[in-house]
Scaffold this motif. Structure first.
Motif, short mmCIF file in Angstrom:
data_model
loop_
_atom_site.label_atom_id
_atom_site.label_comp_id
_atom_site.label_asym_id
_atom_site.label_seq_id
_atom_site.Cartn_x
_atom_site.Cartn_y
_atom_site.Cartn_z
N PHE A 1 2.55 17.74 2.03
CA PHE A 1 3.14 16.32 1.77
C PHE A 1 4.38 16.77 1.23
O PHE A 1 4.67 17.60 0.22
CB PHE A 1 2.27 15.57 1.22
N GLU A 2 5.37 15.78 1.47
CA GLU A 2 6.93 16.02 0.76
C GLU A 2 7.44 14.67 0.47
O GLU A 2 7.04 13.83 1.37
CB GLU A 2 7.89 16.80 1.67
N GLY A 3 7.88 14.60 -0.49
CA GLY A 3 8.63 13.34 -1.05
C GLY A 3 7.42 12.73 -2.13
O GLY A 3 6.16 13.02 -2.23
N GLU A 4 7.84 11.47 -2.57
CA GLU A 4 7.21 10.63 -3.39
C GLU A 4 6.40 9.72 -2.72
O GLU A 4 6.63 9.19 -1.67
CB GLU A 4 7.95 10.09 -4.62
N GLU A 5 5.27 9.22 -3.33
CA GLU A 5 4.53 8.08 -2.91
C GLU A 5 5.39 7.02 -2.88
O GLU A 5 6.15 6.54 -3.83
CB GLU A 5 3.26 7.92 -3.67
N THR A 6 5.55 6.10 -1.85
CA THR A 6 6.19 4.88 -1.59
C THR A 6 5.56 3.87 -1.21
O THR A 6 4.77 3.91 -0.18
CB THR A 6 7.55 5.19 -0.77
N LEU A 7 5.46 2.54 -1.80
CA LEU A 7 5.01 1.51 -1.30
C LEU A 7 5.42 0.66 -0.20
O LEU A 7 6.97 0.69 -0.08
CB LEU A 7 4.89 0.37 -2.47
N THR B 1 0.71 -1.17 0.07
CA THR B 1 0.04 0.17 -0.01
C THR B 1 0.93 1.36 -0.04
O THR B 1 2.08 1.10 0.46
CB THR B 1 -1.08 0.07 1.21
N GLY B 2 0.34 2.21 -0.56
CA GLY B 2 1.13 3.50 -0.61
C GLY B 2 1.06 4.26 0.72
O GLY B 2 -0.03 4.45 1.41
N ILE B 3 2.23 4.61 1.48
CA ILE B 3 2.22 5.29 2.80
C ILE B 3 1.59 6.63 2.73
O ILE B 3 0.81 6.70 3.64
CB ILE B 3 3.69 5.10 3.35
N GLN B 4 1.81 7.44 1.68
CA GLN B 4 1.22 8.52 1.77
C GLN B 4 -0.24 8.62 1.44
O GLN B 4 -1.19 9.68 1.86
CB GLN B 4 1.94 9.55 0.51
N ARG B 5 -0.69 7.74 0.83
CA ARG B 5 -2.22 7.58 0.64
C ARG B 5 -2.93 7.19 1.89
O ARG B 5 -3.99 7.73 2.29
CB ARG B 5 -2.47 6.54 -0.47
N LEU B 6 -2.38 6.54 2.90
CA LEU B 6 -3.04 6.21 4.29
C LEU B 6 -2.79 7.53 5.05
O LEU B 6 -3.83 7.67 5.60
CB LEU B 6 -1.87 5.12 4.57
N ALA B 7 -1.70 8.13 4.69
CA ALA B 7 -1.56 9.38 5.72
C ALA B 7 -2.69 10.47 5.18
O ALA B 7 -3.28 11.20 5.95
CB ALA B 7 -0.10 9.87 5.57
N ALA B 8 -2.98 10.26 3.83
CA ALA B 8 -3.92 11.38 3.36
C ALA B 8 -5.37 11.01 3.96
O ALA B 8 -5.98 12.02 4.20
CB ALA B 8 -3.93 11.42 1.81
N LEU B 9 -5.64 9.83 3.96
CA LEU B 9 -6.82 9.49 4.51
C LEU B 9 -7.12 9.86 6.05
O LEU B 9 -8.15 10.36 6.28
CB LEU B 9 -7.04 8.04 4.36
N GLU B 10 -5.82 9.69 6.96
CA GLU B 10 -5.87 10.32 8.08
C GLU B 10 -6.03 11.76 8.22
O GLU B 10 -6.76 12.60 9.13
CB GLU B 10 -4.71 9.74 8.95
N VAL B 11 -5.55 12.35 7.32
CA VAL B 11 -5.52 14.05 7.31
C VAL B 11 -6.96 14.24 6.82
O VAL B 11 -7.63 15.32 7.50
CB VAL B 11 -4.60 14.40 6.20
N ARG B 12 -7.56 13.57 5.96
CA ARG B 12 -8.83 13.99 5.70
C ARG B 12 -9.94 13.84 6.86
O ARG B 12 -10.86 14.45 7.23
CB ARG B 12 -9.45 13.22 4.57
N ARG C 1 -2.92 2.77 9.69
CA ARG C 1 -3.73 4.04 9.73
C ARG C 1 -3.88 4.43 11.20
O ARG C 1 -4.00 5.63 11.55
CB ARG C 1 -5.06 3.80 9.17
N PHE C 2 -4.16 3.36 12.19
CA PHE C 2 -4.23 3.57 13.61
C PHE C 2 -3.17 4.13 14.08
O PHE C 2 -3.35 5.47 15.00
CB PHE C 2 -4.73 2.37 14.31
#
Length: 339
Positions: A211-217, A185-196, A226-227
């Motif tokens: 957000f800084e840096g590239e999406e990384t699996l 899974t993409g770590i920035q995607r998980l973080a974005a869900l929590e920011v939302r 996410r917790f």
């Protein structure tokens, strides 16, 4: 051997006193004609007999004690069935006591586990029940966003939602190993869900999230990851000043590990508090200024991170903000345990 001799000191003293008493009687009794060298020979013979007797008893009596000590080092669930065989009455009594204690504590543990399971089921059921009215409240809030009062209520609703969600995860924590799925899974995607999830709170405090840096699996469990992010983000928002910025950056270390850093512009953490921030119930100097601090968020994050193979570290200085780092290793250690 020395310990054995010390425990049998009364035997040894009694024997030596008896030998001394016999020597004294022989010396006083003129009717017994024994030369000095003969008496010395007799004493040495009896002392050697006593030493041999102690050696024999040592091997006989220490066999059980050694087996018991070895069992204590290698104790397992079936330790009662592997108790050493008893030769003397006191050894048999010891075995009976250990078996009775194991039986009693087994019943106590079973009752305790049953009560704990019932409590966990009750808490989980209560959390699910209370989520229904919270969902209805959320729908009402979304339908009336133009009302400033409703928007203010939303931030309070979010705090209640986060606390209840945290309680739900606490009730699931003992059975985490049975509720864990490794996936890419993409770590920035998980973080974005929590920011939302925390958007209304950030808007209330006018906090920007970048957000800084590239999406990384990474290979991890989405829900539990996410917790952890939620606990770190909650702390970052809670301690960030109004109008501040929270930076989420993703980097890859030279050895291939992926690191997500959540950096805030809060008051920072004193150096003497840093070693204890993951302790259960510890709130520190900043927590005492924020009465809402419970000392559970970072403790739970650290506990879950250790269980699912994520390294959680912190870097902070007073007045310089705090950086919480989640490091995902190339190979997840939890995966090797499960297989």
């Amino acid at each position: 051997m020395l310990r054995y001799l010390y425990d049998r000191k009364s035997w040894i003293v009694f024997f030596l006193l008896s030998l001394l008493f016999v020597d004294l009687l022989i010396w006083i009794d003129n009717g017994v004609a024994i030369r000095g060298d003969s008496m010395l020979y007799l004493n040495m013979l009896l002392i050697l007999a006593m030493v041999a007797f102690l050696g024999w008893r040592f091997r006989k009596e220490m066999k059980y004690a050694r087996a018991l000590a070895q069992l204590a080092k290698e104790i397992n669930e079936d330790w009662v069935e592997t108790l050493p065989s008893a030769y003397f009455y006191q050894e048999e009594a010891t075995n009976q006591l250990l078996q009775a204690a194991n039986h009693w504590y087994g019943h106590k543990l079973s009752d305790s586990n049953a009560a704990r399971s019932l409590e966990q089921d009750y808490v989980a059921a209560w959390v699910h029940e209370v989520k229904a009215p919270l969902t209805a409240m959320k729908l009402a809030i979304d339908a009336n966003r133009s009302n400033q009062l409703i928007r203010n209520i939303e931030s309070e609703w979010l705090r209640i939602h986060l606390l209840i969600d945290q309680q739900l995860y606490i009730s699931r924590l003992p059975s985490l190993e049975a509720d864990y799925v490794l996936e890419q899974t993409g770590i920035q995607r998980l973080a974005a869900l929590e920011v939302r999830e925390l958007a209304s709170w950030c808007v209330e405090k006018n906090i920007a999230v970048e957000f800084e840096g590239e999406e990384t699996l990474v290979r991890t469990d989405r829900k539990w990851c996410r917790f952890i992010i939620r606990q770190l983000m909650t702390n970052a928002v809670k301690y960030s000043p109004e109008g501040g910025t929270i930076l989420l950056s993703t980097t890859v270390t030279p050895d291939g590990h992926v690191r997500l850093t959540i950096r805030d512009e809060g008051p920072g953490i004193a150096s003497h508090d840093l070693p204890r921030i993951f302790d259960k119930g510890f709130t520190g100097g900043n927590g005492r200024l924020h009465n809402a601090a419970t000392g559970l968020g970072l403790y739970l994050a650290k506990t879950v991170a250790a269980k699912i193979g994520i390294s959680l570290t912190v870097q902070s200085e007073l007045v310089a903000g705090t950086a919480m780092q989640m490091t995902f290793t190339v190979s997840n250690a939890f995966e090797s345990v499960r297989t």
